[in-house]
Structures are given as C-alpha cells and as structure tokens.
Design a protein around this motif. Structure first.
Motif, PDB file in Angstrom:
ATOM      1  N   ALA A 185       0.835  -1.211   0.000  1.00 39.08           N
ATOM      2  CA  ALA A 185       0.000   0.000   0.000  1.00 39.08           C
ATOM      3  C   ALA A 185       0.869   1.260   0.000  1.00 39.08           C
ATOM      4  O   ALA A 185       0.556   2.245  -0.690  1.00 39.08           O
ATOM      5  CB  ALA A 185      -0.928  -0.004   1.206  1.00 39.08           C
ATOM      6  N   LYS A 189       0.793   4.161  -2.877  1.00 39.89           N
ATOM      7  CA  LYS A 189       0.569   5.590  -2.589  1.00 39.89           C
ATOM      8  C   LYS A 189       1.605   6.458  -3.302  1.00 39.89           C
ATOM      9  O   LYS A 189       1.284   7.529  -3.826  1.00 39.89           O
ATOM     10  CB  LYS A 189       0.618   5.841  -1.079  1.00 39.89           C
ATOM     11  CG  LYS A 189      -0.600   5.328  -0.337  1.00 39.89           C
ATOM     12  CD  LYS A 189      -0.463   5.510   1.163  1.00 39.89           C
ATOM     13  CE  LYS A 189      -0.635   6.954   1.579  1.00 39.89           C
ATOM     14  NZ  LYS A 189      -0.719   7.095   3.055  1.00 39.89           N
ATOM     15  N   ASN A 224      -9.362  -0.419   0.564  1.00 39.52           N
ATOM     16  CA  ASN A 224      -8.091  -0.033  -0.051  1.00 39.52           C
ATOM     17  C   ASN A 224      -8.031   1.461  -0.321  1.00 39.52           C
ATOM     18  O   ASN A 224      -6.990   2.099  -0.116  1.00 39.52           O
ATOM     19  CB  ASN A 224      -7.862  -0.812  -1.345  1.00 39.52           C
ATOM     20  CG  ASN A 224      -7.241  -2.181  -1.099  1.00 39.52           C
ATOM     21  OD1 ASN A 224      -6.292  -2.322  -0.341  1.00 39.52           O
ATOM     22  ND2 ASN A 224      -7.803  -3.211  -1.724  1.00 39.52           N
ATOM     23  N   LEU A 229      -4.861   3.525   1.065  1.00 43.69           N
ATOM     24  CA  LEU A 229      -4.308   4.581   0.215  1.00 43.69           C
ATOM     25  C   LEU A 229      -4.524   5.970   0.798  1.00 43.69           C
ATOM     26  O   LEU A 229      -3.980   6.956   0.302  1.00 43.69           O
ATOM     27  CB  LEU A 229      -4.929   4.503  -1.190  1.00 43.69           C
ATOM     28  CG  LEU A 229      -4.597   3.231  -1.976  1.00 43.69           C
ATOM     29  CD1 LEU A 229      -5.306   3.253  -3.335  1.00 43.69           C
ATOM     30  CD2 LEU A 229      -3.096   3.074  -2.171  1.00 43.69           C
ATOM     31  N   THR A 321      -4.466  -0.095  -8.305  1.00 44.71           N
ATOM     32  CA  THR A 321      -3.296   0.713  -8.686  1.00 44.71           C
ATOM     33  C   THR A 321      -3.100   0.708 -10.193  1.00 44.71           C
ATOM     34  O   THR A 321      -2.912   1.755 -10.815  1.00 44.71           O
ATOM     35  CB  THR A 321      -2.037   0.172  -7.989  1.00 44.71           C
ATOM     36  OG1 THR A 321      -2.249   0.134  -6.571  1.00 44.71           O
ATOM     37  CG2 THR A 321      -0.838   1.064  -8.285  1.00 44.71           C
TER      38      THR A 321
END
Length: 330
Positions: A185, A189, A224, A229, A321
């Motif tokens: 994660a 980011k 998520n 995020l 993502t």
C-alpha cells in the motif's frame, strides 16, 4: 560402639542412591502428569484441542486442523498460507482474483450439509448470518465456528486476519502478511501521488437493476481506497455513509450530491443490472458529473471486488493501482 565395615558403607551408599533416583523419577512423573493436566485444562480438556470463543459460543476446536471447510473467509485463510478443502459456492463464483489459489477446492454449495460431510473436515468456518439450524447440523460433522462476515458486520479486515491467525496458531503468518500488505500500500501511494491530488475525493459505487449504492468505507474498493491509500470521501458520503457505517442506496437524482472526483464503479449484472448501468451512463445527469467529464471513472470487475478478506484485498490493491494508472495515462 559397633563399627561399620567399608563393604556395609558402600552398600548403604548404593541403597541411598537408588532410593533418591526412585524418588526423583516419581516426582518427575507427577510433575509431567500435572503439566499435562494443566495443558488439557487450558486447551479444553482434551489433548490436541483448545477452546475458541466464536460468535456461536465457546467451541472446542483442533489446535492443528488439517481439513478446513470455509463457507466464507477464503481470502483470510489464504493470507495465512492455509488452503481449505471446501468453500461455499458464493466464494467460488465471485472470487475471480483468487481462482488460482482456490483451484481444486470443493464447492459445498450455499450450504449443502451433505457435501460438507463428504469432505470429512476437522474444522468448519461459517459466517454468522448462516441460520442457526444449519450451524447446528454442521456442528455434528465437525467443530463449527461462526464469524461476523467482513465489513458488513463492521469488523476491520486486518483484525479479521489476526483473529484467524490466533485461531489456527498462525500469528506469525498473520503479522507477516499484514506487513507485506501495508508495504504494498505504501508503494502504491507513491505511484499514485501525482495522479490523485491531496484535495481530490474518491468513493465506491455500485449499480444494480433497482438500486444505486454508495459503499461504506470497508466494502468493494473502499478499504483499499480509504484505509490503505488514505484517500478522502466527499463530505456528503462521509456524513451519510461513513459515519453511520452503512452503505446507502440513493436515487439517481441525488447522485451529483454524492459524486466524488474519482468514482470507482462496479455493476451487479443480475436481474437487469447491466441494462440499468448502460441506461444510467447514457443519461445527461451522469455525463455531467465532474468525474465523467474528467475521465476519472474507474469501472471495476465486481467478481474481483466482491470480498474484503485477506488475500482478496491484497490482490484488489494491485488491480486498483494498475487501473488508476492506466486510466490516467490515456
């Protein structure tokens, strides 16, 4: 005074040595017996078992189960490196992202007691929404533990994995998976920092034949997006959906009030949901949403985002993502 001969002294010494050895051995056996009894008391009264406090009470379960049937929660078990021998049909039909890991796992329906019996499990895991009479029947086959089912019951997915780790004696595996997931994660980011700005909002939506859902912070892409995020929901979503902790069915007319800068959308195709989605997206109200105009609507495969458990979340993070980066590179 009578003198004791050397031979008598040696004999007496040997006798004392033997007596000491016998006493020590008896003491050791008593201590071992006491320790064993203590372990049995802690573990539930039988060797190789322990008491686990579940939604359906305190259940005596094996400490090292080898054949687990999980009606739900497949993603939690897989995160710990545990492959069940059977899962519910809902899981197999709607866990596209876990199809490789679930290859060869038996389908026990929703729920067939007979199919579960055929698998000869030593532990059965069920969601707490299962009728009590079904849980009772399953309990006659093998120890059966009930859990709240994911975010719908308000539980945190990471704590859910930890709970399964404690139940199965895989605490280290649980923490290792959580660390890996959090690291992934953090990397995501960084990749998305230049795509979604700090002041931009995000939310998760789903179109059904007769419903238009705004999902809460744990459902579909929600966990998520927000927990991992660190994205922000629109104020209206935060007030009406997040604070009560309940997903909200809204009318098409009020959608602009709940619309985010980045909209993550799934479609429940059954019963005409696909047709409803097409109709909605052809509507001028939809086309005038800022996210639509800015090409910031992300259509997600519902069968990849149905569940919010363990390995499901990790794989969904990868999909999110890639999807965000792909859409914004167009």
């Amino acid at each position: 005074m009578r003198r004791i001969s050397i031979r008598q002294m040696v004999g007496l010494g040997l006798l004392l040595f033997v007596m000491a050895a016998v006493i020590a051995a008896c003491s050791g056996k008593a201590e071992d017996h006491s320790r064993a009894e203590g372990e049995r008391a802690v573990s539930g009264g039988k060797p190789g078992t322990k008491i686990f406090k579940a939604e359906n009470g305190e259940i005596e379960i094996p400490t090292n189960p080898q054949r687990i049937v999980a009606i739900q929660f497949a993603g939690d078990l897989l995160a710990l490196g545990v492959k069940p021998v059977g899962v519910g049909s809902l899981v197999l039909k709607n866990s596209e992202q876990l199809k490789d890991e679930l290859a060869g796992v038996a389908d026990v329906g929703d729920v067939s007691v007979e199919k579960v019996l055929e698998l000869a499990p030593d532990l059965i895991i069920v969601p707490s929404y299962l009728p009590a009479e079904v849980v009772e029947k399953l309990g006659k086959i093998a120890p059966t533990v009930a859990f709240p089912w994911g975010g719908f019951a308000g539980s945190d997915p990471l704590e859910e994995v930890r709970t399964f780790g404690r139940m199965l004696g895989k605490e280290k595996e649980a923490e290792a998976w959580i660390a890996r997931y959090k690291e992934k994660a953090a990397q995501a980011k960084q990749k998305l920092a230049g795509v979604i700005g700090p002041g931009e909002t995000a939310a998760s939506y789903e179109i059904w034949a007769k419903n238009l859902w705004v999902w809460d912070k744990n459902q579909r892409a929600g966990y998520n997006l927000f927990a991992m995020l660190g994205l922000t929901p629109p104020d209206k979503v935060k007030k009406d959906v997040f604070e009560p902790g309940k997903s909200r069915d809204i009318s098409q007319e009020v959608l602009p009030e709940y619309a985010a800068d980045h909209m993550f959308v799934t479609v429940y195709q059954e019963d005409g949901g696909g047709e409803r989605a097409k109709e909605l997206m052809d509507n001028s109200l939809w086309k005038n949403l800022p996210a639509v105009k800015g090409n910031r609507v992300y259509l997600l495969n519902l069968k990849q985002f149905w569940f919010s458990d363990g390995l499901s979340l990790e794989k969904q993070l990868d999909i999110l993502t890639e999807t965000i980066l792909s859409v914004n590179q167009k």
